[in-house]
Design an enzyme around this catalytic site. Sequence first.
Site, short mmCIF file in Angstrom:
data_model
loop_
_atom_site.label_atom_id
_atom_site.label_comp_id
_atom_site.label_asym_id
_atom_site.label_seq_id
_atom_site.Cartn_x
_atom_site.Cartn_y
_atom_site.Cartn_z
N THR A 194 43.77 44.31 25.05
CA THR A 194 43.01 43.22 24.45
C THR A 194 41.75 43.76 23.77
O THR A 194 41.52 43.54 22.59
CB THR A 194 42.63 42.17 25.50
OG1 THR A 194 43.83 41.70 26.11
CG2 THR A 194 41.88 41.01 24.89
N PHE A 231 36.82 40.77 31.97
CA PHE A 231 37.23 41.29 30.67
C PHE A 231 38.63 41.87 30.80
O PHE A 231 38.91 42.64 31.71
CB PHE A 231 36.28 42.40 30.21
CG PHE A 231 34.91 41.92 29.88
CD1 PHE A 231 34.61 41.41 28.62
CD2 PHE A 231 33.90 41.97 30.82
CE1 PHE A 231 33.34 40.97 28.32
CE2 PHE A 231 32.62 41.53 30.53
CZ PHE A 231 32.34 41.03 29.27
N ASP A 232 39.50 41.49 29.89
CA ASP A 232 40.85 42.05 29.85
C ASP A 232 40.81 43.22 28.87
O ASP A 232 40.94 43.05 27.67
CB ASP A 232 41.85 40.99 29.39
CG ASP A 232 43.27 41.51 29.36
OD1 ASP A 232 43.50 42.66 29.78
OD2 ASP A 232 44.16 40.77 28.91
N LEU A 233 40.61 44.42 29.40
CA LEU A 233 40.49 45.59 28.55
C LEU A 233 41.82 46.01 27.97
O LEU A 233 41.98 46.17 26.77
CB LEU A 233 39.91 46.77 29.36
CG LEU A 233 38.49 46.62 29.87
CD1 LEU A 233 38.11 47.82 30.70
CD2 LEU A 233 37.53 46.47 28.71
#
Length: 91
Positions: free
Chosen positions: A12, A7-9
Amino acid sequence: MYQTILFDLDGTLTNSELGITNSVAYALGKYGIQVPDKKALRVFIGPPLQESFERFYGFSKEECLKAIDYYHEYFSEKGLYENEVYLGVPD
């Protein structure tokens, strides 16, 4: 079948601007530099910290490394938690 999901926190799924700009302001404060409008520190979001401290504040390599230590000092205690999930993401 997937074994790993990434996951690209940052930027994003979550808005980390407040934690990043507060951490930069803290580091700059250690050098006696006050930034009245933290929105001016948005330029630190994305590029490597060393590059930004050099480019925007003319720090030497040694000053950059110490400023990054100060940044992490704040970020690890507070900045990490100054992060908000963007609207609609939980849905």
